[in-house]
Design a protein around this motif. Sequence first.
Motif, mmCIF file in Angstrom:
data_model
loop_
_atom_site.group_PDB
_atom_site.id
_atom_site.type_symbol
_atom_site.label_atom_id
_atom_site.label_comp_id
_atom_site.label_asym_id
_atom_site.label_seq_id
_atom_site.Cartn_x
_atom_site.Cartn_y
_atom_site.Cartn_z
ATOM 1 N N HIS A 187 0.805 -1.224 0.000
ATOM 2 C CA HIS A 187 0.000 0.000 0.000
ATOM 3 C C HIS A 187 0.835 1.269 0.000
ATOM 4 O O HIS A 187 0.318 2.338 -0.310
ATOM 5 C CB HIS A 187 -1.048 -0.014 1.112
ATOM 6 N N ASN A 239 -0.325 4.000 -2.740
ATOM 7 C CA ASN A 239 -0.760 5.360 -2.432
ATOM 8 C C ASN A 239 -0.099 6.384 -3.338
ATOM 9 O O ASN A 239 -0.592 7.503 -3.478
ATOM 10 C CB ASN A 239 -0.463 5.690 -0.966
ATOM 11 N N GLY A 294 -1.018 3.784 -7.365
ATOM 12 C CA GLY A 294 -2.212 2.980 -7.579
ATOM 13 C C GLY A 294 -1.898 1.558 -7.989
ATOM 14 O O GLY A 294 -0.862 0.983 -7.619
ATOM 15 N N CYS A 299 -6.797 0.407 1.654
ATOM 16 C CA CYS A 299 -7.001 1.805 2.048
ATOM 17 C C CYS A 299 -6.089 2.726 1.258
ATOM 18 O O CYS A 299 -5.040 3.161 1.743
ATOM 19 C CB CYS A 299 -6.769 1.980 3.547
ATOM 20 N N VAL A 300 -6.462 2.979 0.022
ATOM 21 C CA VAL A 300 -5.719 3.899 -0.849
ATOM 22 C C VAL A 300 -6.691 4.948 -1.361
ATOM 23 O O VAL A 300 -7.504 4.661 -2.216
ATOM 24 C CB VAL A 300 -5.065 3.153 -2.026
ATOM 25 N N PRO A 301 -6.666 6.158 -0.808
ATOM 26 C CA PRO A 301 -5.787 6.585 0.287
ATOM 27 C C PRO A 301 -6.241 6.000 1.624
ATOM 28 O O PRO A 301 -7.349 5.479 1.739
ATOM 29 C CB PRO A 301 -5.943 8.107 0.279
ATOM 30 N N THR A 314 -9.630 10.054 3.850
ATOM 31 C CA THR A 314 -9.998 11.163 2.957
ATOM 32 C C THR A 314 -9.457 12.491 3.483
ATOM 33 O O THR A 314 -9.743 13.537 2.901
ATOM 34 C CB THR A 314 -11.524 11.258 2.830
ATOM 35 N N SER A 360 -3.855 14.045 1.073
ATOM 36 C CA SER A 360 -3.713 13.982 -0.384
ATOM 37 C C SER A 360 -2.793 12.831 -0.751
ATOM 38 O O SER A 360 -1.644 12.786 -0.311
ATOM 39 C CB SER A 360 -3.139 15.292 -0.922
ATOM 40 N N VAL A 403 -6.098 6.424 -6.063
ATOM 41 C CA VAL A 403 -7.254 5.874 -5.351
ATOM 42 C C VAL A 403 -7.482 4.451 -5.855
ATOM 43 O O VAL A 403 -7.442 4.195 -7.062
ATOM 44 C CB VAL A 403 -8.525 6.721 -5.598
ATOM 45 N N ASP A 433 -10.527 1.978 -5.399
ATOM 46 C CA ASP A 433 -11.867 1.808 -4.838
ATOM 47 C C ASP A 433 -12.253 0.331 -4.856
ATOM 48 O O ASP A 433 -11.428 -0.544 -5.141
ATOM 49 C CB ASP A 433 -12.875 2.669 -5.597
ATOM 50 N N GLU A 465 -18.619 1.469 0.922
ATOM 51 C CA GLU A 465 -17.446 1.199 0.086
ATOM 52 C C GLU A 465 -16.483 0.255 0.798
ATOM 53 O O GLU A 465 -15.934 -0.673 0.188
ATOM 54 C CB GLU A 465 -16.756 2.524 -0.274
ATOM 55 N N SER A 496 0.398 8.350 2.593
ATOM 56 C CA SER A 496 0.286 9.046 1.309
ATOM 57 C C SER A 496 1.632 9.478 0.756
ATOM 58 O O SER A 496 1.740 9.839 -0.406
ATOM 59 C CB SER A 496 -0.635 10.262 1.447
#
Length: 540
Positions: A79, A83, A86, A111-113, A116, A119, A123, A125, A156, A429
């Motif tokens: 991850h 981040n 992707g 968990c990318v990002p 919320t 920055s 992402v 999803d 989500e 991040s």
Amino acid sequence: MILQGQIVDILNRRIFKGEITIKDGKIVAIEEKAHNVNQYILPGFVDAHIHIESSMLVPSEFARIAVTHGTVATVSDPHEIANVLGVEGVEFMIENGKQTPFKFNFGAPSCVPATTFESAGAVIDSDGIKQLMANPEIKYLAELMNYPGVLNDDPEVLKKIEWAKHFNKPIDGHAPGLRGEAISKYINAGISTDHECFTFEEGLEKLQKGMKVLIREGSAAKNFDALIDLLPKHFENMMFCSDDKHPDDLILGHINTLCARAVAKGIDVFKVLQVACINPVEHYNLDVGLLKVGDAADFVIVNDLKDFKTLQTYINGELVYDKGESKIQSTPFEVLNNFNTEKKQVEDFKFKTTSKQIRVIEALEGQLVTNEIIAESLLKDGNLISNIENDILKMTVVNRYQNQSPALGFIKNFGLKEGAIASSVGHDSHNIIAVGVDDEAICKAVNQVIEHKGGICAISNSEEKIVPLPVAGIMSDKDGVAIGKDYAALDAMAKQLGSTLNAPYMTLSFMALLVIPSLKLSDKGLFNGSTFTFTPVEVS
């Protein structure tokens, strides 16, 4: 090929003189046989949770060092690079890892990002999780750091969990300090492990409720001493992991050192080795041999069952480490990155206020959790400045993906008396994070990182030193031994500047990890990880 030694049969809890016959990378026979060879043959060690990126090495370079300590496989959450880049970053890790015989087992970053409230460069999803989960190279859903999303039934987050269940792959947890009804709901969602326990009582509750608990001992977070007394009774449901391990630490040792420490405490060696070698393979359904007939020939030869000094390491029957020499070769690869911000000015780091008190992050040695403390402001011409005498230093997080004003805060326990340190390794991040004694030094450190599009650096009154990290701004394109030496020199410089922390850069990298309580700094501002809300630096 036939090898002789004292064969360690972990599951049947016996050691016997014997020989192992290997053909086409598999064990075809194990026979009891008298001989005079006193070295021990046992299954290879597995790191049950690690971010390879935190070693600042690409997977192929990580493997070259890990095998010197008898590690044959990792359960790896990519991850960090996800981040930044992707799914493309995850694919880079998988493909680079394939260039070696080492057994990397990557998960799908959940968990990318991470939140919320910061920055990131990408992402992933629930549709992205579906895509990754369908890939047989992906072994599990990686740590669900967004535990509030689980507890609050975020649609989500629940979709990501359902895709893991659909593909019948384990789900890793991340729930520091979560207890009572909250941890019960988290577990009931299908989450099976946690590597974030930092007290005996927390680990015990999670074990009693059916979780697998990982004993983590990394470069920054060190929970071995707090959790090791759980092992004798709960060895069937525990594993060892590093989570994050800097290159200089990796050169010194890996999972083998945890085995040595556990045995030195008087814990039964078979229980220790089940935790280190067997449990990760069975929990994650890894294609890693366990020293049985028909298994892949993945094993190590050690001098004894006390310090576990590795003499040889075999993976798929191939000798990958032999008495001081790693047989894994460096491999070429394409350098990927995502870095798009311009150099900053000293004025960007000024914090104008009239507030008499401020909130301060208190960093804790050996922990990722922090405390929130209230301190008296130190002002100069209306600008909040570092209070060196009280070890309360200005810090910043700078968005590296686009031009934004730096976020500013204050932190205690870094101990710098001069200059600044900075890094583009800033979980999760990977924005630029820096701490220093004054605005000028902080600005210089940040700009060094920007100039090189990634790296870790130290600034003194007379010297500027940086270790460039051009791969996604978090990994080196150099070999592991070289980067380990370079990092060690930079770590030493940070300590010469006054830092009293054991691993100042690793600790710094976690001061932007919002999902770990209680107070952290993102590129968008000061954040309370207990309430999941922003909070002002100034105390009104």
